[in-house]
Design a protein around this motif. Structure first.
Motif, PDB file in Angstrom:
ATOM      1  N   SER A 121      39.416  27.515  38.387  1.00 48.97           N
ATOM      2  CA  SER A 121      38.136  28.056  38.721  1.00 48.97           C
ATOM      3  C   SER A 121      38.270  28.573  37.168  1.00 48.97           C
ATOM      4  CB  SER A 121      38.068  29.207  39.634  1.00 48.97           C
ATOM      5  OG  SER A 121      38.219  28.482  41.011  1.00 48.97           O
ATOM      6  N   GLY A 122      36.825  28.855  37.084  1.00 50.98           N
ATOM      7  CA  GLY A 122      36.356  28.743  35.701  1.00 50.98           C
ATOM      8  C   GLY A 122      35.191  29.509  36.062  1.00 50.98           C
ATOM      9  N   ALA A 123      34.628  30.048  35.185  1.00 52.74           N
ATOM     10  CA  ALA A 123      33.326  30.246  35.064  1.00 52.74           C
ATOM     11  C   ALA A 123      32.099  29.092  35.417  1.00 52.74           C
ATOM     12  CB  ALA A 123      32.875  31.004  33.529  1.00 52.74           C
ATOM     13  N   LYS A 161      36.280  40.846  26.817  1.00 54.46           N
ATOM     14  CA  LYS A 161      35.422  41.334  28.241  1.00 54.46           C
ATOM     15  C   LYS A 161      35.849  40.602  29.433  1.00 54.46           C
ATOM     16  CE  LYS A 161      31.264  43.075  29.465  1.00 54.46           C
ATOM     17  NZ  LYS A 161      30.162  43.844  29.160  1.00 54.46           N
ATOM     18  N   LYS A 162      36.246  40.635  30.608  1.00 56.80           N
ATOM     19  CA  LYS A 162      36.210  40.196  31.739  1.00 56.80           C
ATOM     20  C   LYS A 162      35.363  39.303  32.290  1.00 56.80           C
ATOM     21  CE  LYS A 162      38.200  40.013  36.038  1.00 56.80           C
ATOM     22  NZ  LYS A 162      38.624  41.256  38.005  1.00 56.80           N
ATOM     23  N   VAL A 163      35.037  37.748  32.162  1.00 58.02           N
ATOM     24  CA  VAL A 163      34.683  37.284  32.935  1.00 58.02           C
ATOM     25  C   VAL A 163      34.926  35.962  34.332  1.00 58.02           C
ATOM     26  CG1 VAL A 163      33.744  34.726  32.495  1.00 58.02           C
ATOM     27  CG2 VAL A 163      34.186  35.911  30.980  1.00 58.02           C
ATOM     28  N   ASP A 164      34.354  36.649  35.887  1.00 58.50           N
ATOM     29  CA  ASP A 164      34.769  35.818  36.632  1.00 58.50           C
ATOM     30  C   ASP A 164      34.300  34.814  37.056  1.00 58.50           C
ATOM     31  OD1 ASP A 164      34.031  38.332  37.117  1.00 58.50           O
ATOM     32  OD2 ASP A 164      32.430  38.405  38.081  1.00 58.50           O
ATOM     33  N   LEU A 165      36.047  34.011  37.554  1.00 59.70           N
ATOM     34  CA  LEU A 165      36.434  32.964  37.366  1.00 59.70           C
ATOM     35  C   LEU A 165      36.235  32.370  38.879  1.00 59.70           C
ATOM     36  CD1 LEU A 165      39.441  32.987  34.465  1.00 59.70           C
ATOM     37  CD2 LEU A 165      36.915  32.182  34.426  1.00 59.70           C
ATOM     38  N   GLN A 166      35.295  31.983  39.164  1.00 57.58           N
ATOM     39  CA  GLN A 166      34.958  31.883  41.025  1.00 57.58           C
ATOM     40  C   GLN A 166      34.549  30.155  40.787  1.00 57.58           C
ATOM     41  OE1 GLN A 166      36.072  34.398  43.525  1.00 57.58           O
ATOM     42  NE2 GLN A 166      36.237  35.738  41.271  1.00 57.58           N
ATOM     43  N   GLU A 167      34.165  29.531  39.754  1.00 57.99           N
ATOM     44  CA  GLU A 167      33.968  28.210  40.084  1.00 57.99           C
ATOM     45  C   GLU A 167      34.791  27.589  40.139  1.00 57.99           C
ATOM     46  OE1 GLU A 167      30.640  25.390  40.274  1.00 57.99           O
ATOM     47  OE2 GLU A 167      30.712  26.910  41.605  1.00 57.99           O
ATOM     48  N   PRO A 168      35.210  26.575  41.276  1.00 62.52           N
ATOM     49  CA  PRO A 168      36.285  25.660  41.250  1.00 62.52           C
ATOM     50  C   PRO A 168      35.788  24.061  40.079  1.00 62.52           C
ATOM     51  CG  PRO A 168      35.756  26.371  43.280  1.00 62.52           C
ATOM     52  CD  PRO A 168      34.315  26.448  42.326  1.00 62.52           C
ATOM     53  N   LEU A 169      37.060  24.161  39.375  1.00 65.23           N
ATOM     54  CA  LEU A 169      36.600  22.720  38.283  1.00 65.23           C
ATOM     55  C   LEU A 169      37.046  21.702  39.496  1.00 65.23           C
ATOM     56  CD1 LEU A 169      37.203  24.789  36.736  1.00 65.23           C
ATOM     57  CD2 LEU A 169      38.459  23.406  34.428  1.00 65.23           C
TER      58      LEU A 169
END
Length: 650
Positions: free
Chosen positions: A499-501, A85-93
């Protein structure tokens, strides 16, 4: 009395790879039959069992069960069978780091007729910066820092200043490993060393004698704590807030666990045994006037029959609590040592601890103190390390997601450290071997690395680290397809900036007590305990170099930890329906909020070790009672892990 039989048990491929959940349903039907069908002839009962067994498998498969069934289709990668199931990866690490160890400086950057050590070092740091790294992790070894005399702590000797000063001047922050895996010259006394097990298959010349400090010895502990305090103070005084964290370690791989060489358990020194006996009295497991038995010596080989002996698990419980208490004290020293002011305020670096891969049948040797230290107020950063090749062959990258998920819920900064030394080998000159083949975007190496990092990003990791990579620029090739603008020059230039969750909000739970893994040792598919070979996670892995047990694998298979493999199957199955899955190993973490928002809850159970009325490991009764209380209003579906060996209880 320790009863560790090395019985070789053949496990059929159906049991190992596809019958975990279905087998559980069949087991329930078998229990039901004697009560409902006692009047049938024996032949009728057999036919009825076969009918219901087939029906259970059919119903389970029709409902979407898929744990392990990838092996029914030849030449297909496991990943092709599972669409997560897809996870939105928008948070820059933030704050990705690359490691550089002191011994690597002296080999990779040795001066030659063309370049000096410092010029090679500056080139490495410049390449790291252009590849997106903002931090460097470096070690300060006790043996090479307080080398000649007690109290003579030289944090700048042997090129240490070259590394730290150059990094700070280049805008990097530093994570410092204060490593004490070897004694300085003035403290090199045989009576202060650890001792390894002399159990079955242990070579005394390899395991009993050790060159590592025994932290149970009060003399060693006094000098070690003084060294950590001195180094921390000097680092702050000279480099200020360029030092963002300090990580004390006695382990031979800079990790937070016991060292383990040649398969030998430690520490059996007189000081450690004395501490064990004192601990047993404090726990009211023994009496002061009764001479306690010595701890059991573990074998240096596979243990295939589950260990259920009470005295063995008391020894394992002691090792866990003892080591955790020592690292808690070391982190407290790091956090409270006064070294100076930064911007008019007293400055203290964070304490970072590095944890090797767990949830495996090596946990009894290494001990698993992660879940105790993650709760400590003195621990700030949790580094989850995996090379995804625990037993010599590439394994499923899902283990990275499991480790990161297990680290959630403690309020700490979570790092995933990609260990590259087994899959991207370096020459003594600091150059990658076979770099063109390994760095190709279609190679097994690239696919393994990218998949592992992606599992970490989906599970809400906060930072990424890379260790033992001699060419920092290589990371651009390895992760270029993971950035926004896939395949473009822009994505390629970002390097390790990923970028991560943005959060971790699991809708499914796996509850698996970590001490259950203590019951076995070296349960390796295709290599030990009569376990069948297991197909590699992806067909491209056939081109990844193997080592150790991996050399026993037949074509198309990989040697993996049998129990970890089962856990991965359960996690993968849940990921097809849930974007994030909580992995809970301590019932304390089964909070009301977590349970309330979960839609699916799975409890993998090890038979023999975890029976219906009790759990056969240290504090098993208390943990079992806690789990039963927490799960009363939120029932868990049980998955029975079929395992090798026979039950015995002591």
């Amino acid at each position: 009395m320790l009863r560790l039989r090395r019985r070789h048990v053949k496990i059929e491929s159906g049991e190992e790879n596809g019958q975990d959940i279905a087998g559980n349903e069949i087991h329930k039907l078998h229990q039901l039959l004697p009560n409902c069908c006692g009047g049938l002839r024996w032949i009728d009962r057999i036919l009825l069992v076969l009918f219901f067994s087939f029906a259970a498998v059919f119903v389970w498969y029709a409902a979407g069960g898929s744990v392990g069934l990838e092996h029914a289709i030849p030449n297909r990668g496991y990943h092709a069978m599972k669409e997560f199931k897809k996870v939105d990866l928008q948070e820059p690490l933030k704050d990705p780091y690359i490691t550089l160890w002191m011994h690597q400086v002296h080999t990779w950057f040795a001066a030659d007729e063309n370049q000096t050590t410092i010029s090679k070092l500056k080139e490495f740091i410049a390449d790291a910066k252009s590849s997106g790294f903002t931090q460097i992790m470096f070690d300060i070894p006790w043996a090479w820092t307080e080398r000649e005399f007690q109290g003579d702590v030289q944090i700048d000797s042997f090129n240490k200043e070259d590394v730290m000063a150059t990094a700070c001047e280049s805008g990097f922050s530093l994570n410092i490993i204060v490593t004490m895996r070897e004694f300085p010259l003035w403290l090199n006394d045989e009576t202060l060393f650890e001792k390894g097990s002399v159990g079955e298959n242990c070579r005394a010349d390899k395991t009993e004698r050790s060159l590592s400090p025994s932290i149970a010895n009060p003399i060693v502990w006094k000098h070690a704590t003084e060294y950590v305090a001195a180094v921390t103070k000097l680092l702050i005084q000279k480099y200020g807030d360029c030092i963002v964290s300090v990580s004390p370690s006695f382990n031979n791989e800079f990790e937070t666990r016991y060292s383990q060489v040649w398969g030998g358990m430690r520490d059996y020194s007189e000081s450690s045994i004395a501490s064990y006996n004192e601990w047993r009295i404090e726990k009211e497991l023994s009496f002061p006037k009764i001479k306690s038995d010595p701890p059991p010596h573990f074998p240096c080989a596979e243990v295939c029959d589950p260990i259920t002996d009470k005295d063995v698990h008391e020894w394992l419980g002691f090792r866990e609590e003892f080591l955790a208490s020592k690292y808690t004290e070391l982190c407290k020293i790091v956090k409270t040592t006064e070294g100076g002011d930064v911007d008019g305020k007293s400055y203290h670096p964070d304490c970072l601890l590095h944890f090797g891969e767990f949830f495996s049948s090596t946990d009894s040797l290494n001990t698993n103190i992660f879940f105790k230290l993650a709760k400590s107020e003195f621990v700030d950063h949790l580094v989850m390390d995996s090379n995804m090749a625990l037993f010599g062959s590439p394994s499923s990258p899902s283990i990275v997601g499991i480790l990161v998920s297990a680290a959630q819920g403690y309020g700490k900064s979570i790092h995933y450290e990609l260990a590259t030394e087994r899959i991207l080998k370096c020459t003594n000159e600091g150059k990658l071997e076979n770099d063109k083949e390994s760095l190709d975007s279609d190679s097994g190496v690239s696919f393994l690395i990218q998949s592992g990092i992606k599992r970490a990003l989906e599970s809400g990791v906060h930072a990424i680290g890379v260790t033992n990579l001699c060419d920092p620029k290589a990371i651009k090739n390895l992760v270029s397809n993971m950035n926004d603008g896939e395949g473009t020059d822009d994505s390629h230039s970002k390097g390790i900036l990923l970028s991560g969750a943005s959060s971790f909000k699991p809708t499914a739970i796996i509850f698996i007590p970590y001490r259950a893994f203590y019951a076995y040792q070296f349960a390796i598919s295709g290599s030990t305990c009569g376990l069948d070979h297991i197909q590699c996670w992806h067909e491209s892995f056939r081109n990844i170099p193997v080592f150790d047990h991996g050399k026993k694998a037949i074509p198309g298979t990989c040697t993996v930890d049998a129990f970890q493999h089962k856990l991965i199957n359960v996690w993968d199955d849940l990921r097809t329906r849930h974007a994030q899955v909580a992995v809970i190993a301590d019932p304390e973490q089964l909070t009301e909020d977590l349970l309330k928002f979960s839609k699916e809850r799975i409890f993998p159970r090890f038979p023999c070790v975890m029976k219906d009325e009790t759990w056969h490991f240290f504090e098993g009764d208390e943990l079992f009672a806690s789990y039963k209380e927490k799960s009363f209003n939120y029932p868990f579906s049980e998955v029975l892990f079929e395992i090798p060996g026979l039950c015995s209880f002591g």
